[in-house]
Scaffold this motif. Structure first.
Motif, PDB file in Angstrom:
ATOM      1  N   LEU A  64      10.162  13.434   1.949  1.00  0.00           N
ATOM      2  CA  LEU A  64       9.275  13.293   0.724  1.00  0.00           C
ATOM      3  C   LEU A  64       9.782  12.212  -0.133  1.00  0.00           C
ATOM      4  CD1 LEU A  64       7.646  14.968  -1.073  1.00  0.00           C
ATOM      5  CD2 LEU A  64       9.784  16.093  -2.107  1.00  0.00           C
ATOM      6  N   ASP A  90       0.974  -1.317  -0.060  1.00  0.00           N
ATOM      7  CA  ASP A  90       0.138   0.008   0.146  1.00  0.00           C
ATOM      8  C   ASP A  90       0.874   1.270  -0.171  1.00  0.00           C
ATOM      9  OD1 ASP A  90      -2.448  -1.143  -0.337  1.00  0.00           O
ATOM     10  OD2 ASP A  90      -2.833  -1.041   1.837  1.00  0.00           O
ATOM     11  N   LYS A 150      -4.863  17.621  -9.169  1.00  0.00           N
ATOM     12  CA  LYS A 150      -4.456  16.983  -8.076  1.00  0.00           C
ATOM     13  C   LYS A 150      -3.025  16.821  -7.659  1.00  0.00           C
ATOM     14  CE  LYS A 150      -8.870  15.186  -6.280  1.00  0.00           C
ATOM     15  NZ  LYS A 150      -9.683  15.595  -7.571  1.00  0.00           N
ATOM     16  N   ARG A 190      -1.070   9.235  -4.092  1.00  0.00           N
ATOM     17  CA  ARG A 190      -2.255   9.421  -3.183  1.00  0.00           C
ATOM     18  C   ARG A 190      -1.068  10.116  -1.993  1.00  0.00           C
ATOM     19  NH1 ARG A 190      -4.424   3.381  -2.984  1.00  0.00           N
ATOM     20  NH2 ARG A 190      -6.075   3.527  -4.770  1.00  0.00           N
ATOM     21  N   PHE A 191       0.039   9.653  -1.667  1.00  0.00           N
ATOM     22  CA  PHE A 191       0.630  10.166  -0.496  1.00  0.00           C
ATOM     23  C   PHE A 191       2.140  10.039  -0.558  1.00  0.00           C
ATOM     24  CE2 PHE A 191       1.766   9.844   4.061  1.00  0.00           C
ATOM     25  CZ  PHE A 191       1.373  11.226   4.345  1.00  0.00           C
ATOM     26  N   ARG A 192       2.851  10.968  -1.103  1.00  0.00           N
ATOM     27  CA  ARG A 192       4.361  10.691  -1.366  1.00  0.00           C
ATOM     28  C   ARG A 192       5.057  11.085  -0.256  1.00  0.00           C
ATOM     29  NH1 ARG A 192       3.827  12.818  -7.831  1.00  0.00           N
ATOM     30  NH2 ARG A 192       3.250  10.697  -8.582  1.00  0.00           N
ATOM     31  N   GLN A 193       5.076  10.171   0.801  1.00  0.00           N
ATOM     32  CA  GLN A 193       6.095  10.308   1.945  1.00  0.00           C
ATOM     33  C   GLN A 193       6.566   9.339   2.383  1.00  0.00           C
ATOM     34  OE1 GLN A 193       4.806  13.326   5.152  1.00  0.00           O
ATOM     35  NE2 GLN A 193       4.602  11.606   6.452  1.00  0.00           N
ATOM     36  N   THR A 249       0.825  15.204  -9.961  1.00  0.00           N
ATOM     37  CA  THR A 249       1.452  14.758 -11.345  1.00  0.00           C
ATOM     38  C   THR A 249       2.029  13.243 -11.276  1.00  0.00           C
ATOM     39  OG1 THR A 249       3.456  15.828 -10.439  1.00  0.00           O
ATOM     40  CG2 THR A 249       1.993  17.138 -11.996  1.00  0.00           C
ATOM     41  N   ARG A 265      -7.280  11.427 -14.827  1.00  0.00           N
ATOM     42  CA  ARG A 265      -8.400  12.266 -13.959  1.00  0.00           C
ATOM     43  C   ARG A 265      -7.515  13.055 -12.876  1.00  0.00           C
ATOM     44  NH1 ARG A 265      -9.950  10.347  -8.918  1.00  0.00           N
ATOM     45  NH2 ARG A 265      -9.019   7.853  -9.312  1.00  0.00           N
ATOM     46  N   ILE A 287      -4.271  14.407 -13.061  1.00  0.00           N
ATOM     47  CA  ILE A 287      -3.756  15.656 -13.962  1.00  0.00           C
ATOM     48  C   ILE A 287      -4.512  16.648 -13.972  1.00  0.00           C
ATOM     49  CG2 ILE A 287      -2.562  16.287 -15.921  1.00  0.00           C
ATOM     50  CD1 ILE A 287      -1.350  13.590 -15.962  1.00  0.00           C
ATOM     51  N   ASN A 337       0.893   4.001  -2.783  1.00  0.00           N
ATOM     52  CA  ASN A 337       0.555   5.497  -2.449  1.00  0.00           C
ATOM     53  C   ASN A 337       1.537   6.431  -3.096  1.00  0.00           C
ATOM     54  OD1 ASN A 337      -1.428   4.691  -0.778  1.00  0.00           O
ATOM     55  ND2 ASN A 337      -0.618   4.845   0.898  1.00  0.00           N
ATOM     56  N   VAL A 340      -0.770  -3.372  -9.122  1.00  0.00           N
ATOM     57  CA  VAL A 340      -2.056  -2.915  -8.808  1.00  0.00           C
ATOM     58  C   VAL A 340      -3.134  -3.873 -10.095  1.00  0.00           C
ATOM     59  CG1 VAL A 340      -2.043  -0.657  -7.936  1.00  0.00           C
ATOM     60  CG2 VAL A 340      -1.886  -0.930 -10.193  1.00  0.00           C
ATOM     61  N   GLY A 341      -2.302  -4.602 -10.749  1.00  0.00           N
ATOM     62  CA  GLY A 341      -3.165  -5.257 -11.840  1.00  0.00           C
ATOM     63  C   GLY A 341      -3.687  -4.597 -12.686  1.00  0.00           C
ATOM     64  N   LYS A 342      -3.329  -3.393 -13.158  1.00  0.00           N
ATOM     65  CA  LYS A 342      -3.844  -2.487 -14.040  1.00  0.00           C
ATOM     66  C   LYS A 342      -2.952  -2.525 -15.439  1.00  0.00           C
ATOM     67  CE  LYS A 342      -7.163  -0.772 -11.824  1.00  0.00           C
ATOM     68  NZ  LYS A 342      -8.488  -1.095 -12.104  1.00  0.00           N
ATOM     69  N   ARG A 383       7.973  11.189 -12.019  1.00  0.00           N
ATOM     70  CA  ARG A 383       9.129  11.599 -13.288  1.00  0.00           C
ATOM     71  C   ARG A 383       9.606  10.454 -14.074  1.00  0.00           C
ATOM     72  NH1 ARG A 383      14.216  14.411  -9.871  1.00  0.00           N
ATOM     73  NH2 ARG A 383      14.862  14.079 -12.044  1.00  0.00           N
TER      74      ARG A 383
END
Lengths: 394, 133
Positions: free
Chosen positions: B49, B31, B89, B40-43, B91, B83, B85, B35, B70-72, B94
């Protein structure tokens, strides 16, 4: 209308072609980037006695003739990263608008400040997040259906507001917890027959809580909209006794939106369930329930989907009704219908997809709020809508 | 031929999520990796960071990484980022032009985190999460 559509849409297409691929800074560090999205849509209904619209911002809707207007959109977005904490975003989009043309408008324009991954503050023109996914409604490539379910999203003519939002994200109970609050002023209009309901200056404020864990995402949100102006029917108000007219005025009165959303997204399976309750402190826009469920399952490049949506409203009981007048007025805002929709998305090449969808709408003949130009003698509340779109990003 | 060889490597090799040893991160959960790479949460768990780095979009390891994580497939990942970009919300990670560039960024940029075939891991990088075939 067609001439205006072609001129505006072609101008934006040309602009995009000239700009070409996203521009990035040296050494792979994007200081400035340019991206776009678009939908070329064709749709028609099986019933000319009422015109189906994507949402209440559209002046005219679908008839039995195939039409480009309802779903076609072209958007362009520039992102400028000043440094890891500050970013500027500007987005313009051309889509069928309240004036019945495709004149591009500024849909996003904000500065964001993220002092840490846990906190983000944005100020400027921001997308409306009354409902989960509502702020990306124009980006057809980002979802599986041709358009967001109309029974649920159609009553929202607000795409953006000028204000600010603050989001805080924290790990919690093995998942992610996010809280967001926002407030600002609407700058949009909603057409109503030959008239325009100017919502500019209306105060929007709201908040939501998200919890994400594994394939699950849940959201509980509440928003309040306080209208700045009345509907453009001053002659009607003048003809009523003052206390009756006051009950049918919306200026300085509010409508609230409470919504729950749940998404399960695991591998090829995607499901979305949303439920909303709308309550008004005036006698015009009706208290309503709305909801939808979508199931989709990817099989190689094809993602078939099926969904069910519904909306039902009830008029306010007035303290000073005038039978034959106020009830007829309130009936303009009545809504009681269900839609079964099914179709497929085909990702036939990178950044492009084609979608085909059929919407089977069944409602009461009195259900009129989500349509334009109803012929009350013929309208029976039911129609079928056929749609095909080409969606892309660049 | 190179693409075919890369595809075989991508399908048969474990992929590791790698970070510089000085980042002070021992392991990440699935998870936490999701993230970071899905914005979702880049920490990092130590509060610093996280700067995720993607392989080049044409490299088969990139598609394989998200399939295992993630099976995608790539189209679904593109739709996901569309959605985010276009709603301002966040980016995407890199994008590196080559595996060597990823390794260079991981070695020189604080908080940089990327994914590699397990046999390409080298000091002073360490694996904090593994995705087996």
């Amino acid at each position: 209308m067609t001439v205006t559509f072609r001129r505006d849409f072609q101008a934006l297409c040309l602009f995009c072609l000239i700009l070409g691929q996203p521009i990035q800074g040296h050494a792979g560090k994007p200081a400035f980037s340019l991206h776009g999205f678009g939908t070329l849509g064709l749709a028609r209904s099986t019933d000319d006695s009422a015109e189906f619209v994507r949402d209440l911002s559209q002046r005219n809707g679908l008839t039995e003739a195939w039409s480009f207007e309802t779903d076609s959109v072209l958007g362009l977005q520039a992102n400028l990263h000043f440094n890891p904490e500050f970013e500027g975003v500007v987005q313009a989009a051309s889509h069928y608008n309240p004036h019945g043309d495709f004149k591009p408008e500024l849909t996003w324009a904000f500065l964001s400040y993220a002092p840490s991954p846990a906190v983000t503050l944005r100020a400027g023109r921001l997308g409306n997040e009354f409902y989960m996914l509502a702020d990306s409604r124009l980006v057809g490539y980002s979802y599986v259906t041709v358009r967001p379910p109309v029974d649920y999203f159609g009553t929202l003519p607000f795409d953006y507001f000028d204000g600010l939002d603050l989001a805080i994200t924290r790990p919690l109970a093995g998942g992610l917890f996010k809280a967001k609050a926002y407030a600002g002023l609407s700058r949009e209009q909603s057409p109503w027959a030959e008239l325009q309901f100017n919502m500019s200056g209306s105060l929007l404020a709201g908040a939501y809580l998200d919890f994400i864990k594994g394939p699950w995402q849940f959201r509980l949100g509440h928003a309040n909209l306080q209208f700045d102006r009345d509907l453009p029917v001053e002659d009607f108000y003048d003809a009523l006794p003052p206390n009756t007219a006051d009950e049918l005025r919306v200026a300085d009165k509010s409508t609230s939106f409470t919504a729950f959303g749940a998404v399960y997204d695991s591998g090829p399976l995607q499901t979305q369930f949303m439920l909303s309750r709308t309550l008004s402190h005036h006698g015009v826009f009706q208290d309503a329930w709305a909801g939808y469920l979508i199931l989709s399952y990817r099989m190689h490049a094809l993602t078939p989907f099926v969904g069910l949506s519904a909306a039902k409203s009830s008029p306010k009981d007035l303290d000073h009704p005038i039978p034959g007048y106020t009830d007829v007025f309130q009936a303009e805002f009545y809504n009681d219908q269900r839609t079964l929709f099914l179709g497929t998305r085909w990702d036939f090449m990178e950044n492009f997809c084609i979608k085909a969808q059929m919407d089977i709408v069944r409602g009461k003949p009195e259900s009129r709020f989500l349509y334009r130009w109803e012929n009350l003698e013929d309208w029976d509340g039911s129609m079928t809508v056929l749609s095909v779109t080409l969606d892309f990003i660049f | 031929m190179l693409t075919l060889a890369s595809s075989v490597i991508a399908n048969e090799t474990s992929l590791v999520v790698a970070i510089h040893v000085s980042a002070g991160v021992e392991t990440l959960t699935r998870d936490q990796v999701i993230n970071i790479f899905l914005g979702r949460f880049r920490q990092l768990p130590n509060g610093h960071l996280a700067i995720p780095i993607d392989q080049d979009s044409d490299h088969p390891i990139r598609a394989e990484f998200y399939r295992r994580l993630v099976g995608k497939n790539p189209a679904e990942i593109h739709a996901y980022w569309a959605r985010l970009i276009f709603s301002g919300k966040t980016t995407p990670p890199r994008e590196a032009e080559s595996e060597e560039q990823i390794i260079q960024w991981l070695m020189t940029e604080p908080g940089a985190i990327g994914y590699l075939p397990a046999d390409r891991l080298r000091e002073p990088l360490k694996a904090v999460f593994t995705l087996d075939p």
